[in-house]
Design a protein around this motif. Structure first.
Motif, short mmCIF file in Angstrom:
data_model
loop_
_atom_site.label_atom_id
_atom_site.label_comp_id
_atom_site.label_asym_id
_atom_site.label_seq_id
_atom_site.Cartn_x
_atom_site.Cartn_y
_atom_site.Cartn_z
N PRO A 69 -30.96 3.99 -8.89
CA PRO A 69 -31.54 5.30 -9.21
C PRO A 69 -31.80 6.08 -7.92
O PRO A 69 -32.31 5.54 -6.94
N ARG A 75 -26.66 5.55 -17.92
CA ARG A 75 -27.95 4.88 -18.04
C ARG A 75 -28.07 4.16 -19.38
O ARG A 75 -28.56 3.02 -19.44
N ARG A 93 -37.81 7.93 -14.45
CA ARG A 93 -36.45 8.18 -14.92
C ARG A 93 -35.77 9.13 -13.94
O ARG A 93 -36.14 10.31 -13.86
N LEU A 146 -30.30 -2.21 -14.82
CA LEU A 146 -31.08 -1.11 -14.27
C LEU A 146 -32.37 -1.61 -13.65
O LEU A 146 -33.17 -2.26 -14.32
N ASP A 203 -26.97 10.24 -18.14
CA ASP A 203 -27.57 9.72 -19.38
C ASP A 203 -26.66 8.70 -20.05
O ASP A 203 -27.12 7.66 -20.52
N LEU A 256 -27.96 8.89 -10.73
CA LEU A 256 -27.77 7.46 -10.45
C LEU A 256 -26.59 7.29 -9.51
O LEU A 256 -25.60 8.01 -9.61
#
Length: 293
Positions: free
Chosen positions: A279, A254, A197, A93, A251, A201
């Motif tokens: 992202p 991620r 955040r 990430l 979520d 994605l």
């Protein structure tokens, strides 16, 4: 630029962006005269300034995963790459950070970008540097969207013989502006940046191939936690696809990516994939919003 002109430009820019917000906040009344709650979708944040680099030696398969150097929005948010951990292989990430620079600061940045040459008639020349990147700057003001693409802005020397004195001066003005804008995260007068955040994605997948310089202990293959790969959108080279995940699905992806590196193979169905995680920024919602698609 005279101070009065700059102030007028910023004011005009702010009014133009405020109109959609005011229209979206209107309420209706029922037969009894009581106001009814307004249920409208959250508007997409208006982009005010973006600084990014495209091309170069990274290849078209990697281009969609590249993040802008700066994205500033009308609500005052500024999103930039965050601190990178000095480890190999790096985390899967990418780190992003968000900072509340304020609406006035962002509005002035957009105006300053235009004054620094982000206009269609600015001649930056082309030094013809091989394998160089192209710097793309987009500014949105009350006068509309302004965008320039400058080849080899970073790589070309200041005295490149292929450039005229006027072209060199234009490049210097734009470079000075970019340096000032990208230093915002270190500005002592602004709040400290915080980790960004993303709501969604993009998973950019291509068939897995071991890295040329794999670590001594290769990363174990992980089970892909999202929708079946590879996805449906194909990049220009025909080898990379894109899938957008959002909400609870994002979520899960991620959380799994937080335990992986850029070299981690991902198993989906009966195939193994290399996955680049990108992202999505506030003004992005689909694979087609990314460069290279």
């Amino acid at each position: 630029m005279k101070r009065g002109i700059a102030r007028t430009a910023v004011r005009r820019w702010g009014v133009a962006l405020a109109v959609p917000v005011l229209l979206g906040s209107c309420a209706t009344t029922d037969d009894a005269g009581a106001p009814e709650p307004v249920r409208t979708p959250t508007p997409t944040p208006t982009l005010a300034l973006r600084i990014e680099r495209t091309g170069g030696l990274i290849g078209p398969a990697v281009e969609p995963g590249r993040l802008p150097a700066l994205s500033a929005y009308a609500d005052g948010r500024v999103i930039t790459p965050g601190p990178q951990i000095a480890v190999y292989p790096p985390p899967a990430l990418p780190a992003l950070q968000v900072q509340d620079a304020g609406m006035d600061t962002v509005a002035r940045l957009a105006v300053d970008a235009v004054m620094a040459g982000v206009q269609p008639d600015t001649d930056f020349g082309d030094p013809g540097v091989a394998d160089a990147t192209t710097t793309v700057v987009t500014a949105v003001t009350g006068e509309g969207v302004h965008r320039v693409r400058v080849p080899a802005l970073i790589e070309a020397s200041v005295d490149d013989p292929e450039l005229t004195p006027a072209q060199r001066a234009a490049r210097t003005r734009l470079k000075n502006f970019i340096q000032r804008a990208t230093r915002l995260p270190t500005d002592d007068h602004l709040p400290e940046p915080e980790p960004y955040r993303s709501v969604s994605l993009a998973a950019l997948a291509r068939p897995y191939t071991p890295a040329d310089e794999a670590p001594v202990s290769p990363a174990p293959t992980r089970q892909w936690p999202g929708p079946a790969l590879p996805g449906a959108v194909v990049a220009t080279d025909g080898r990379i696809t894109c899938t957008v995940v959002t909400g609870a699905e994002a979520d899960r992806v991620r959380d799994a990516a937080a335990q992986a590196s850029v070299l981690t193979p991902w198993r989906s169905g009966d195939k193994t994939w290399d996955v680049t995680f990108r992202p999505l920024l506030p003004d992005e919602s689909a694979c087609t919003d990314l460069a290279g698609f």
